[in-house]
Design a protein around this motif. Structure first.
Motif, PDB file in Angstrom:
ATOM      1  N   GLY A  28       0.554  -1.140  -0.727  1.00  0.00           N
ATOM      2  CA  GLY A  28      -0.736   0.158   0.186  1.00  0.00           C
ATOM      3  C   GLY A  28       0.777   0.984   0.324  1.00  0.00           C
ATOM      4  O   GLY A  28       0.268   1.955   0.515  1.00  0.00           O
ATOM      5  N   GLY A  29       2.576   1.276  -0.930  1.00  0.00           N
ATOM      6  CA  GLY A  29       2.985   2.586  -0.692  1.00  0.00           C
ATOM      7  C   GLY A  29       3.705   1.940  -0.317  1.00  0.00           C
ATOM      8  O   GLY A  29       4.575   0.839  -0.975  1.00  0.00           O
ATOM      9  N   HIS A  30       5.438   2.535  -0.437  1.00  0.00           N
ATOM     10  CA  HIS A  30       6.550   2.674   0.410  1.00  0.00           C
ATOM     11  C   HIS A  30       7.116   3.324   1.380  1.00  0.00           C
ATOM     12  O   HIS A  30       6.444   4.492   1.746  1.00  0.00           O
ATOM     13  CB  HIS A  30       7.444   2.382  -1.183  1.00  0.00           C
ATOM     14  N   LEU A  31       7.838   3.259   2.063  1.00  0.00           N
ATOM     15  CA  LEU A  31       8.852   4.112   3.043  1.00  0.00           C
ATOM     16  C   LEU A  31       8.980   4.742   2.317  1.00  0.00           C
ATOM     17  O   LEU A  31       9.669   5.987   1.571  1.00  0.00           O
ATOM     18  CB  LEU A  31       9.987   2.610   3.702  1.00  0.00           C
ATOM     19  N   SER A  32       8.693   6.320   3.682  1.00  0.00           N
ATOM     20  CA  SER A  32       9.027   7.730   3.225  1.00  0.00           C
ATOM     21  C   SER A  32       8.613   8.217   4.453  1.00  0.00           C
ATOM     22  O   SER A  32       8.036   8.654   4.676  1.00  0.00           O
ATOM     23  CB  SER A  32       7.237   8.057   2.218  1.00  0.00           C
ATOM     24  N   PRO A  33      10.209   7.981   5.052  1.00  0.00           N
ATOM     25  CA  PRO A  33       9.977   9.418   6.219  1.00  0.00           C
ATOM     26  C   PRO A  33       9.218  10.355   6.045  1.00  0.00           C
ATOM     27  O   PRO A  33       9.032  11.049   7.074  1.00  0.00           O
ATOM     28  CB  PRO A  33      12.105   8.897   6.219  1.00  0.00           C
ATOM     29  N   ILE A  34       9.390  11.072   5.127  1.00  0.00           N
ATOM     30  CA  ILE A  34       9.342  12.528   4.532  1.00  0.00           C
ATOM     31  C   ILE A  34       8.125  12.820   4.989  1.00  0.00           C
ATOM     32  O   ILE A  34       7.218  14.076   5.224  1.00  0.00           O
ATOM     33  CB  ILE A  34      10.162  13.192   3.695  1.00  0.00           C
ATOM     34  N   ASP A  35       7.294  11.782   4.339  1.00  0.00           N
ATOM     35  CA  ASP A  35       6.131  11.764   4.324  1.00  0.00           C
ATOM     36  C   ASP A  35       5.173  10.639   5.861  1.00  0.00           C
ATOM     37  O   ASP A  35       4.086  10.630   5.954  1.00  0.00           O
ATOM     38  CB  ASP A  35       5.232  11.510   3.082  1.00  0.00           C
ATOM     39  N   GLY A  36       6.313  10.717   6.691  1.00  0.00           N
ATOM     40  CA  GLY A  36       5.900   9.984   7.418  1.00  0.00           C
ATOM     41  C   GLY A  36       5.652   8.633   7.425  1.00  0.00           C
ATOM     42  O   GLY A  36       4.823   7.801   8.302  1.00  0.00           O
ATOM     43  N   ILE A  37       5.758   7.950   7.132  1.00  0.00           N
ATOM     44  CA  ILE A  37       5.083   6.609   6.456  1.00  0.00           C
ATOM     45  C   ILE A  37       6.479   5.423   6.935  1.00  0.00           C
ATOM     46  O   ILE A  37       7.727   5.586   5.811  1.00  0.00           O
ATOM     47  CB  ILE A  37       4.629   5.969   4.879  1.00  0.00           C
ATOM     48  N   GLY A  38       6.292   4.581   8.114  1.00  0.00           N
ATOM     49  CA  GLY A  38       7.232   4.035   8.025  1.00  0.00           C
ATOM     50  C   GLY A  38       6.402   2.437   7.681  1.00  0.00           C
ATOM     51  O   GLY A  38       5.453   1.815   7.719  1.00  0.00           O
ATOM     52  N   PRO A  39       7.299   1.439   8.401  1.00  0.00           N
ATOM     53  CA  PRO A  39       7.408   0.488   8.163  1.00  0.00           C
ATOM     54  C   PRO A  39       5.358  -0.268   8.419  1.00  0.00           C
ATOM     55  O   PRO A  39       4.991  -1.060   7.894  1.00  0.00           O
ATOM     56  CB  PRO A  39       8.089  -0.700   8.924  1.00  0.00           C
ATOM     57  N   GLU A  40       5.515   0.170   9.887  1.00  0.00           N
ATOM     58  CA  GLU A  40       4.147   0.099  10.500  1.00  0.00           C
ATOM     59  C   GLU A  40       2.835   0.179   9.536  1.00  0.00           C
ATOM     60  O   GLU A  40       1.353  -0.302   9.638  1.00  0.00           O
ATOM     61  CB  GLU A  40       3.909   0.652  12.235  1.00  0.00           C
ATOM     62  N   ASP A  41       2.940   1.540   9.202  1.00  0.00           N
ATOM     63  CA  ASP A  41       2.460   1.803   7.836  1.00  0.00           C
ATOM     64  C   ASP A  41       1.971   0.026   6.460  1.00  0.00           C
ATOM     65  O   ASP A  41       0.625   0.877   5.815  1.00  0.00           O
ATOM     66  CB  ASP A  41       2.547   3.319   7.248  1.00  0.00           C
ATOM     67  N   LEU A  42       3.256   0.019   6.505  1.00  0.00           N
ATOM     68  CA  LEU A  42       3.281  -0.931   5.230  1.00  0.00           C
ATOM     69  C   LEU A  42       2.622  -2.696   5.065  1.00  0.00           C
ATOM     70  O   LEU A  42       2.595  -3.214   4.168  1.00  0.00           O
ATOM     71  CB  LEU A  42       4.077  -0.904   4.165  1.00  0.00           C
ATOM     72  N   GLY A  43       2.336  -2.672   6.799  1.00  0.00           N
ATOM     73  CA  GLY A  43       1.978  -3.760   7.152  1.00  0.00           C
ATOM     74  C   GLY A  43       2.541  -4.718   7.039  1.00  0.00           C
ATOM     75  O   GLY A  43       3.141  -6.210   6.983  1.00  0.00           O
ATOM     76  N   ILE A  44       4.330  -4.160   7.772  1.00  0.00           N
ATOM     77  CA  ILE A  44       5.565  -5.055   7.062  1.00  0.00           C
ATOM     78  C   ILE A  44       5.565  -6.201   8.113  1.00  0.00           C
ATOM     79  O   ILE A  44       6.182  -7.421   8.029  1.00  0.00           O
ATOM     80  CB  ILE A  44       6.983  -4.378   7.362  1.00  0.00           C
ATOM     81  N   ASP A  45       5.363  -5.919   9.632  1.00  0.00           N
ATOM     82  CA  ASP A  45       4.797  -7.061  10.634  1.00  0.00           C
ATOM     83  C   ASP A  45       3.862  -8.145   9.690  1.00  0.00           C
ATOM     84  O   ASP A  45       4.729  -8.670  10.524  1.00  0.00           O
ATOM     85  CB  ASP A  45       4.388  -5.733  11.599  1.00  0.00           C
ATOM     86  N   GLN A  46       2.735  -8.441   9.518  1.00  0.00           N
ATOM     87  CA  GLN A  46       1.869  -8.037   9.310  1.00  0.00           C
ATOM     88  C   GLN A  46       2.369  -9.031   8.104  1.00  0.00           C
ATOM     89  O   GLN A  46       2.922 -10.992   8.099  1.00  0.00           O
ATOM     90  CB  GLN A  46       0.633  -8.110   8.428  1.00  0.00           C
ATOM     91  N   LEU A  47       3.635  -9.086   7.526  1.00  0.00           N
ATOM     92  CA  LEU A  47       4.399  -9.382   6.499  1.00  0.00           C
ATOM     93  C   LEU A  47       5.307 -10.433   7.254  1.00  0.00           C
ATOM     94  O   LEU A  47       5.788 -11.789   6.824  1.00  0.00           O
ATOM     95  CB  LEU A  47       4.823  -8.242   5.542  1.00  0.00           C
ATOM     96  N   LEU A  48       6.504 -10.362   7.917  1.00  0.00           N
ATOM     97  CA  LEU A  48       7.199 -10.802   9.015  1.00  0.00           C
ATOM     98  C   LEU A  48       6.517 -11.997   9.652  1.00  0.00           C
ATOM     99  O   LEU A  48       7.240 -12.967   9.523  1.00  0.00           O
ATOM    100  CB  LEU A  48       8.073 -10.249   9.575  1.00  0.00           C
ATOM    101  N   GLU A  49       5.309 -11.655   9.814  1.00  0.00           N
ATOM    102  CA  GLU A  49       5.000 -13.406  10.953  1.00  0.00           C
ATOM    103  C   GLU A  49       4.083 -13.998  10.168  1.00  0.00           C
ATOM    104  O   GLU A  49       4.961 -15.028  10.442  1.00  0.00           O
ATOM    105  CB  GLU A  49       3.647 -12.442  11.295  1.00  0.00           C
ATOM    106  N   ARG A  50       4.076 -13.920   8.044  1.00  0.00           N
ATOM    107  CA  ARG A  50       3.677 -14.303   7.811  1.00  0.00           C
ATOM    108  C   ARG A  50       4.605 -15.430   7.033  1.00  0.00           C
ATOM    109  O   ARG A  50       4.690 -16.754   6.867  1.00  0.00           O
ATOM    110  CB  ARG A  50       2.796 -13.573   6.713  1.00  0.00           C
TER     111      ARG A  50
END
Ligand SMILES: [Zn+2]
Ligand SMILES: [Zn+2]
Lengths: 199, 199
Positions: free
Chosen positions: B108-130
């Motif tokens: 649902g996007g890419h990491l973008s510190p400048i826009d405040g988009i971090g791993p949690e916004d991209l569901g990376i935890d959910q991905l790692l769990e899987r």
């Protein structure tokens, strides 16, 4: 693989917009769902309100959400001048030039026997009634400079022949075959100023 | 002269569509009101239904109106392959190539510190769990070949380093700086087939 039913329905619905093909409809749908859900809901509401509330001005037939549009309701314009146009967007284009201070009448199209569009569909009876009331001194026919627009202008001119009204057609300056909506303001102002008498 | 409030509201609302400037919004509004009121109402309904009903698949996060999307619900695909994408439209583009038989995960996007988009916004935890669940043998990182897409792919690769999973990045073939959505199917199939191992 195909899109889910509701997504496909949205993509199909977006294609009712002029100039929107399958690829841009798809891009619009994803954009709204992923990045602008609020914009999508605002658009849905604006569409419903517009279709529900916007009708035609009882006097000039332009798009209007009130019985008598702002221009027809104005008392400071020249009642002796009436400009006939094909569509509301043409009215906006002429008004934007600032070069016309009379009133308008919007046909909502042009005569097209092949599509079954006759004088009654364009409100020409209503137009003639208004002209017979006697206040209009000059009728400016500003239909599009296309074959159908010219034919419509000539048809109206014929109907008005017996009345004591000057009938003019907007002048050269409007490119032949073009549509008023896309003509720049300067050209349009020039075309209006240089109108010639038809009868 | 300005447009009536509801007409202006519709023109403004149409500008939420990508690629629609003031002039085309105006043309669209007039077209709908004058020639396609039914289309306008259908579009309004489709927008409302889509926003109301389309959410994200609980498993892959792509746009879906059901809890588990058609692809995730399928049992005939290769559970050992997982392809990570930035957006649902990219998933559609890859699926269209017919060259991939595994499952997907949509950031649902890419990491973008400048826009405040971090791993949690991209569901990376959910991905790692899987990935920790152990069924995935190969993770294909198919984020866009842009600076942000590359950074996101490398971030994910780092997180997966300790797991016994092959991590690959889609190959050359995708033009640098481009977006997957606009890549033709052949190029995309080639890029997938030629993916290279990252770790
Ligand atoms: Zn009016
Ligand atoms: Zn899914």
């Amino acid at each position: 693989m195909s899109f889910s039913p509701l997504l496909q329905q949205l993509i199909t619905a977006l294609r009712c917009l002029p100039g929107v093909g399958p690829k841009s409809a798809q891009r619009m749908a994803f954009h709204l769902l992923e990045r602008d859900q609020q914009g999508a809901l605002t658009l849905a509401g604006a569409l419903e309100q517009a279709i529900d509330k916007i009708g035609r001005c009882g006097s000039c037939r332009t798009l209007s959400e009130v019985e008598t549009c702002e221009i027809c309701a104005s008392t400071s314009r020249d009642k002796g001048m009436l400009c006939v146009l094909e569509s509301p967007v043409d009215l906006f284009a002429v008004e934007q030039t600032g070069g016309f201070g009379g009133y308008y009448f919007v046909l909502g199209g042009h005569l097209s026997p092949i599509d079954g569009i006759g004088p009654e569909d364009l409100g020409i009876d209503q137009l003639l009634e208004r002209l017979r009331a006697g206040e209009v001194r000059e009728l400016i026919l500003a239909t599009n400079p296309t074959v159908e627009g010219e034919a419509t202008a000539h048809y109206i001119a014929e109907q008005v022949r017996d009345l004591d009204i000057k009938v003019s057609r907007i002048a050269h300056g409007v490119p032949v075959g073009g549509e008023l909506e896309y003509v720049d303001g300067g050209t349009l102002a020039h075309a209006l100023a240089g109108r010639r008498s038809l009868i």
